[in-house]
Design an enzyme around this catalytic site. Structure first.
Site, PDB file in Angstrom:
ATOM      1  N   THR A   1      38.583  24.534  36.654  1.00  0.00           N
ATOM      2  CA  THR A   1      39.794  25.048  37.302  1.00  0.00           C
ATOM      3  C   THR A   1      40.199  24.218  38.517  1.00  0.00           C
ATOM      4  O   THR A   1      41.366  23.817  38.645  1.00  0.00           O
ATOM      5  CB  THR A   1      39.592  26.517  37.725  1.00  0.00           C
ATOM      6  OG1 THR A   1      39.283  27.296  36.573  1.00  0.00           O
ATOM      7  CG2 THR A   1      40.856  27.060  38.359  1.00  0.00           C
TER       8      THR A   1
ATOM      9  N   GLN B   1      44.679  28.816  33.431  1.00  0.00           N
ATOM     10  CA  GLN B   1      44.611  28.376  34.829  1.00  0.00           C
ATOM     11  C   GLN B   1      45.094  26.929  34.979  1.00  0.00           C
ATOM     12  O   GLN B   1      44.630  26.038  34.273  1.00  0.00           O
ATOM     13  CB  GLN B   1      43.187  28.484  35.367  1.00  0.00           C
ATOM     14  CG  GLN B   1      42.670  29.912  35.467  1.00  0.00           C
ATOM     15  CD  GLN B   1      41.861  30.321  34.266  1.00  0.00           C
ATOM     16  OE1 GLN B   1      42.117  29.876  33.155  1.00  0.00           O
ATOM     17  NE2 GLN B   1      40.855  31.172  34.482  1.00  0.00           N
TER      18      GLN B   1
ATOM     19  N   GLN C   1      49.596  30.680  36.098  1.00  0.00           N
ATOM     20  CA  GLN C   1      48.320  31.282  36.508  1.00  0.00           C
ATOM     21  C   GLN C   1      47.609  30.346  37.492  1.00  0.00           C
ATOM     22  O   GLN C   1      47.468  29.152  37.239  1.00  0.00           O
ATOM     23  CB  GLN C   1      47.427  31.533  35.293  1.00  0.00           C
ATOM     24  CG  GLN C   1      46.117  32.232  35.644  1.00  0.00           C
ATOM     25  CD  GLN C   1      45.328  32.668  34.413  1.00  0.00           C
ATOM     26  OE1 GLN C   1      45.814  32.572  33.294  1.00  0.00           O
ATOM     27  NE2 GLN C   1      44.129  33.153  34.625  1.00  0.00           N
ATOM     28  N   ASP C   2      47.173  30.924  38.643  1.00  0.00           N
ATOM     29  CA  ASP C   2      46.412  30.175  39.657  1.00  0.00           C
ATOM     30  C   ASP C   2      47.237  29.050  40.294  1.00  0.00           C
ATOM     31  O   ASP C   2      46.724  27.951  40.536  1.00  0.00           O
ATOM     32  CB  ASP C   2      45.135  29.586  39.059  1.00  0.00           C
ATOM     33  CG  ASP C   2      44.087  30.649  38.773  1.00  0.00           C
ATOM     34  OD1 ASP C   2      44.398  31.841  38.893  1.00  0.00           O
ATOM     35  OD2 ASP C   2      42.956  30.271  38.434  1.00  0.00           O
TER      36      ASP C   2
ATOM     37  N   ARG D   1      44.418  41.850  42.920  1.00  0.00           N
ATOM     38  CA  ARG D   1      43.181  42.430  42.393  1.00  0.00           C
ATOM     39  C   ARG D   1      42.005  41.702  43.047  1.00  0.00           C
ATOM     40  O   ARG D   1      42.121  40.525  43.430  1.00  0.00           O
ATOM     41  CB  ARG D   1      43.121  42.320  40.870  1.00  0.00           C
ATOM     42  CG  ARG D   1      43.178  40.903  40.308  1.00  0.00           C
ATOM     43  CD  ARG D   1      43.026  40.935  38.804  1.00  0.00           C
ATOM     44  NE  ARG D   1      43.087  39.597  38.210  1.00  0.00           N
ATOM     45  CZ  ARG D   1      42.719  39.317  36.969  1.00  0.00           C
ATOM     46  NH1 ARG D   1      42.263  40.290  36.176  1.00  0.00           N
ATOM     47  NH2 ARG D   1      42.799  38.093  36.483  1.00  0.00           N
TER      48      ARG D   1
ATOM     49  N   TRP E   1      39.082  39.558  43.428  1.00  0.00           N
ATOM     50  CA  TRP E   1      38.315  38.526  42.734  1.00  0.00           C
ATOM     51  C   TRP E   1      36.828  38.635  43.088  1.00  0.00           C
ATOM     52  O   TRP E   1      35.964  38.343  42.273  1.00  0.00           O
ATOM     53  CB  TRP E   1      38.882  37.156  43.120  1.00  0.00           C
ATOM     54  CG  TRP E   1      38.245  35.997  42.428  1.00  0.00           C
ATOM     55  CD1 TRP E   1      37.665  35.991  41.194  1.00  0.00           C
ATOM     56  CD2 TRP E   1      38.148  34.661  42.921  1.00  0.00           C
ATOM     57  NE1 TRP E   1      37.213  34.726  40.881  1.00  0.00           N
ATOM     58  CE2 TRP E   1      37.495  33.885  41.926  1.00  0.00           C
ATOM     59  CE3 TRP E   1      38.568  34.036  44.089  1.00  0.00           C
ATOM     60  CZ2 TRP E   1      37.240  32.527  42.091  1.00  0.00           C
ATOM     61  CZ3 TRP E   1      38.323  32.678  44.250  1.00  0.00           C
ATOM     62  CH2 TRP E   1      37.656  31.945  43.263  1.00  0.00           C
TER      63      TRP E   1
END
Length: 483
Positions: A247, A277, A299-300, A389, A391
């Site tokens: 990632t 990601q 995402q990310d 949320r 992590w």
């Protein structure tokens, strides 16, 4: 009907322009670049200035008469398409403008005006390569003498800072060969040999699209990248975990050296939602500042990995966990754009990774706006969107005085992978507004809080949370030290 649409668009454009020019500084005067003028406006009363707005608008509409006489058939296809897109944007703008001219509370006015600038800028961007662009510039210039006394448009301050930086730049990057290098990577490599000591080293990156993967090493401290503005200077790539890449290594740009500053640059990862990601920017830079930058991904998108970081007037786009990491970070006066995810997915804006209760890390999102992009808005709330949320077990995120202009799922916060340490997280909200700000249906976790007063909120200010008074002023980037 097409000509009627053109009339509506032109009139609204001028109305928005003249209105936000007058209103945007009617806020906390000490935070404006024109403190004395701001105070005089409030002292004189806002009503008289609304009359001046109407006069200014009337003058602009007179100037539009020769435009309306032009047949729309003379406009190119791109311009016609852009006009139709703008009409949709300005439906929302009209609502915000009406509110801004009827609210006397300075904070309320500022929020409504901020909404107009977002859509207004988005609209005008579409005319950059259009045969009508010069016409709009000429029309807006008729009222510019008034505007110059009241408001600096969204990228002006960044561009001015860029111009000052360019004159002092140690190196210049330009795609057209007019600089010292034609890639940012080569300029950064050269900076290691050219710099003397640890004084700030400035690299000016002219407008252009730079498809690169950039790593600013820990040894490269006090480096500054200055671009020509959001969507003018673009650093882009498309690496993702879908290709088997870890990632962190998907990041288009990685910053490890401390005291890094970026101004007027778009950081982008175009891998798309199906590639999972894919990071646009990873920052582990201690005492780093990003001013009027854009971060685009799904995402990310933005990895705030570690250390103390400050983001001011930036645009952040994404879907799942798109602001994540374990830095101590404040995002102030930013625009957070939630995109449409893949079918069956929900959106989570933050995924903060604090690992123990003694850590001083966390994300503070202050005086910012959370909005859906056009494609998400078309889903009419069928996609669930959450503020964040956890992590890690001690995840900490606070939204303060934000405008949540999106339907946040009533619970607000989502467990991570089905379970979380609900008594260990720290999630809080304070004085947020908008259709997503209602806290009545929020989660009942022990770690969730609705802050009761400014004393509770002040612990998350730039002054207290980041100790920002000791390092941000050196960058000359504006900031609000208190909540």
């Amino acid at each position: 009907m097409p000509n009627l649409h053109l009339i509506q668009f032109c009139c609204v454009t001028i109305f928005v322009f003249s209105t936000f020019c007058f209103c945007s500084n009617i806020s906390i005067c000490s935070q404006t670049p024109f403190t004395e003028l701001c105070n005089s406006i409030i002292d004189d009363g806002f009503g008289s200035h609304k009359s001046r707005i109407r006069v200014s608008m009337s003058q602009a509409q007179d100037a539009l008469k020769h435009v309306l006489a032009r047949s729309q058939s003379t406009l190119d296809a791109q311009t016609n398409t852009t006009l139709m897109n703008c009409l949709k944007l300005y439906i929302d703008v009209i609502n915000h403008i009406n509110r801004s001219t009827t609210h006397m509370n300075p904070t309320d006015v500022e929020k409504w005006v901020e909404a107009t600038t977002v859509n207004h800028s988005a609209c005008l961007t579409g005319f950059k390569n259009s045969n009508i662009s010069g016409l709009f510039v000429d029309l807006l210039a008729k009222n510019r003498h008034v505007a110059n006394n009241f408001y600096m448009t969204r990228n002006d301050r960044a561009i001015q800072l860029a111009k000052r930086g360019a004159t002092k730049a140690n190196l210049v990057v330009a795609k057209d060969g007019s600089g010292d290098f034609n890639t940012i990577t080569k300029a950064i490599e050269a900076s290691e040999k050219k710099r003397i000591g640890i004084r700030r080293f400035i690299i000016y990156v002219k407008a252009g699209i730079y498809k690169e993967n950039i790593i600013i090493k820990k040894s490269m401290i006090n480096l500054m990248l200055i671009g020509d503005g959001i969507d003018a200077t673009i650093i882009t790539n498309n690496k993702s975990v879908y290709e088997g890449i870890p990632t962190n290594n998907t990041a288009t740009v990685q910053v490890w050296g401390s005291a890094f500053v970026a101004v007027g640059i778009t950081f982008e990862n175009t891998a798309g939602p199906e590639k999972q990601q894919a990071i646009a920017l990873l920052s582990a830079s201690h005492l780093s500042v990003f001013y009027k930058c854009s971060f685009k991904g799904y995402q990310d998108t933005l990895c705030l990995l570690e250390n103390s970081q400050f983001y001011r007037e930036c645009d952040i786009y994404g879907t799942i966990d798109f602001i994540f990491g374990d830095a101590s970070a404040v995002l102030q006066k930013c625009n957070i754009y939630v995109r449409k995810p893949l079918h069956g997915q929900e959106n989570t804006i933050t995924a903060q990774g604090r690992t123990n209760s003694r850590s001083n890390t966390g994300f503070v999102i202050h005086n910012s706006r959370v909005m859906p992009t056009h494609d998400l808005a078309l889903t009419k709330g069928s996609v669930m969107t959450f503020l964040g949320r956890p992590w890690r077990d001690y995840s900490r995120v606070v939204y303060i005085k934000c405008y949540l202009d999106i339907l946040i799922y009533p619970a607000g916060w989502l467990p991570y992978m089905g379970k979380s340490a609900f008594d260990k997280v720290y999630y809080a909200e304070y004085m947020n507004q908008g259709k997503g700000a209602n806290t009545r249906g929020r989660v009942k976790w022990h770690g969730y809080h609705v802050l009761r007063n400014s004393v509770e909120a002040e612990q998350f200010s730039v002054r207290n949370f980041l100790h920002g008074m000791t390092w941000i002023p050196r960058t000359r980037v504006p900031f609000e030290s208190h909540i």
